[in-house]
Design a protein around this motif. Sequence first.
Motif, PDB file in Angstrom:
ATOM      1  N   VAL A   1      45.328  44.341  42.522  1.00  0.00           N
ATOM      2  CA  VAL A   1      43.935  44.045  42.186  1.00  0.00           C
ATOM      3  C   VAL A   1      42.993  44.728  43.177  1.00  0.00           C
ATOM      4  CG1 VAL A   1      42.200  42.207  42.041  1.00  0.00           C
ATOM      5  CG2 VAL A   1      44.452  41.899  40.978  1.00  0.00           C
ATOM      6  N   ASP A   2      43.321  44.674  44.451  1.00  0.00           N
ATOM      7  CA  ASP A   2      42.489  45.363  45.449  1.00  0.00           C
ATOM      8  C   ASP A   2      42.440  46.860  45.169  1.00  0.00           C
ATOM      9  OD1 ASP A   2      41.951  42.978  46.717  1.00  0.00           O
ATOM     10  OD2 ASP A   2      43.395  43.294  48.337  1.00  0.00           O
ATOM     11  N   ASP A   3      43.546  47.419  44.750  1.00  0.00           N
ATOM     12  CA  ASP A   3      43.580  48.843  44.390  1.00  0.00           C
ATOM     13  C   ASP A   3      42.661  49.101  43.194  1.00  0.00           C
ATOM     14  OD1 ASP A   3      44.427  51.539  44.523  1.00  0.00           O
ATOM     15  OD2 ASP A   3      46.028  51.144  43.062  1.00  0.00           O
ATOM     16  N   ALA A   4      42.706  48.224  42.208  1.00  0.00           N
ATOM     17  CA  ALA A   4      41.837  48.375  41.034  1.00  0.00           C
ATOM     18  C   ALA A   4      40.369  48.313  41.427  1.00  0.00           C
ATOM     19  CB  ALA A   4      42.160  47.293  40.004  1.00  0.00           C
ATOM     20  N   VAL A   5      40.037  47.392  42.324  1.00  0.00           N
ATOM     21  CA  VAL A   5      38.651  47.274  42.798  1.00  0.00           C
ATOM     22  C   VAL A   5      38.220  48.570  43.473  1.00  0.00           C
ATOM     23  CG1 VAL A   5      37.136  46.092  44.445  1.00  0.00           C
ATOM     24  CG2 VAL A   5      38.723  44.765  43.032  1.00  0.00           C
ATOM     25  N   SER A   6      39.073  49.104  44.304  1.00  0.00           N
ATOM     26  CA  SER A   6      38.696  50.317  45.054  1.00  0.00           C
ATOM     27  C   SER A   6      38.614  51.550  44.156  1.00  0.00           C
ATOM     28  CB  SER A   6      39.661  50.565  46.204  1.00  0.00           C
ATOM     29  OG  SER A   6      40.935  50.929  45.725  1.00  0.00           O
ATOM     30  N   ARG A   7      39.375  51.558  43.062  1.00  0.00           N
ATOM     31  CA  ARG A   7      39.373  52.708  42.150  1.00  0.00           C
ATOM     32  C   ARG A   7      38.240  52.684  41.124  1.00  0.00           C
ATOM     33  NH1 ARG A   7      45.116  54.635  40.217  1.00  0.00           N
ATOM     34  NH2 ARG A   7      46.349  54.337  42.090  1.00  0.00           N
ATOM     35  N   CYS A   8      37.652  51.545  40.885  1.00  0.00           N
ATOM     36  CA  CYS A   8      36.641  51.431  39.827  1.00  0.00           C
ATOM     37  C   CYS A   8      35.416  52.276  40.164  1.00  0.00           C
ATOM     38  CB  CYS A   8      36.245  49.966  39.641  1.00  0.00           C
ATOM     39  SG  CYS A   8      35.006  49.760  38.342  1.00  0.00           S
ATOM     40  N   PRO A   9      35.135  53.310  39.383  1.00  0.00           N
ATOM     41  CA  PRO A   9      34.006  54.186  39.694  1.00  0.00           C
ATOM     42  C   PRO A   9      32.642  53.529  39.464  1.00  0.00           C
ATOM     43  CG  PRO A   9      34.990  54.828  37.610  1.00  0.00           C
ATOM     44  CD  PRO A   9      35.865  53.745  38.200  1.00  0.00           C
ATOM     45  N   ALA A  10      32.610  52.428  38.733  1.00  0.00           N
ATOM     46  CA  ALA A  10      31.340  51.755  38.440  1.00  0.00           C
ATOM     47  C   ALA A  10      31.139  50.491  39.268  1.00  0.00           C
ATOM     48  CB  ALA A  10      31.285  51.402  36.952  1.00  0.00           C
ATOM     49  N   ALA A  11      32.113  50.182  40.142  1.00  0.00           N
ATOM     50  CA  ALA A  11      32.048  48.956  40.942  1.00  0.00           C
ATOM     51  C   ALA A  11      31.820  47.735  40.052  1.00  0.00           C
ATOM     52  CB  ALA A  11      30.984  49.064  42.023  1.00  0.00           C
ATOM     53  N   ALA A  12      32.547  47.691  38.955  1.00  0.00           N
ATOM     54  CA  ALA A  12      32.389  46.602  37.989  1.00  0.00           C
ATOM     55  C   ALA A  12      33.316  45.418  38.249  1.00  0.00           C
ATOM     56  CB  ALA A  12      32.636  47.135  36.579  1.00  0.00           C
ATOM     57  N   ILE A  13      34.233  45.568  39.207  1.00  0.00           N
ATOM     58  CA  ILE A  13      35.221  44.516  39.486  1.00  0.00           C
ATOM     59  C   ILE A  13      34.943  43.931  40.861  1.00  0.00           C
ATOM     60  CG2 ILE A  13      37.673  43.976  39.715  1.00  0.00           C
ATOM     61  CD1 ILE A  13      38.214  46.645  38.198  1.00  0.00           C
ATOM     62  N   SER A  14      35.001  42.617  40.936  1.00  0.00           N
ATOM     63  CA  SER A  14      34.898  41.961  42.238  1.00  0.00           C
ATOM     64  C   SER A  14      35.906  40.826  42.297  1.00  0.00           C
ATOM     65  CB  SER A  14      33.482  41.451  42.496  1.00  0.00           C
ATOM     66  OG  SER A  14      33.099  40.546  41.499  1.00  0.00           O
ATOM     67  N   VAL A  15      36.230  40.430  43.524  1.00  0.00           N
ATOM     68  CA  VAL A  15      37.195  39.355  43.757  1.00  0.00           C
ATOM     69  C   VAL A  15      36.539  38.321  44.653  1.00  0.00           C
ATOM     70  CG1 VAL A  15      39.426  38.770  44.780  1.00  0.00           C
ATOM     71  CG2 VAL A  15      39.162  40.915  43.535  1.00  0.00           C
ATOM     72  N   VAL A  16      36.665  37.061  44.270  1.00  0.00           N
ATOM     73  CA  VAL A  16      36.192  35.956  45.103  1.00  0.00           C
ATOM     74  C   VAL A  16      37.383  35.071  45.415  1.00  0.00           C
ATOM     75  CG1 VAL A  16      33.833  35.988  44.243  1.00  0.00           C
ATOM     76  CG2 VAL A  16      35.531  34.587  43.096  1.00  0.00           C
ATOM     77  N   GLU A  17      37.297  34.392  46.533  1.00  0.00           N
ATOM     78  CA  GLU A  17      38.402  33.510  46.945  1.00  0.00           C
ATOM     79  C   GLU A  17      38.186  32.112  46.433  1.00  0.00           C
ATOM     80  OE1 GLU A  17      41.050  34.913  48.156  1.00  0.00           O
ATOM     81  OE2 GLU A  17      39.980  36.790  48.197  1.00  0.00           O
TER      82      GLU A  17
END
Length: 64
Positions: free
Chosen positions: A48-64
């Motif tokens: 998931v962290d990899d997906a966040v870093s790869r997203c060119p639109a910064a459309a993904i975020s993760v909250v705890e």
Amino acid sequence: MKVLIDQDRCCGAGSCVLAAPEVFDQREEDGIVALLDPTPDESQRALVDDAVSRCPAAAISVVE
């Protein structure tokens, strides 16, 4: 961990699907991200962290 998606920002690149296919998919009609698992377990964290870093639109975020 909770994954959030901003579908208005998604550009349909699909890099999230390549990084974490058990968590992300794309809608067939327009390629916009579809969240398969909004609360993946910690074994998916690196993907998931990899997906966040790869997203060119910064459309993904993760909250705890």
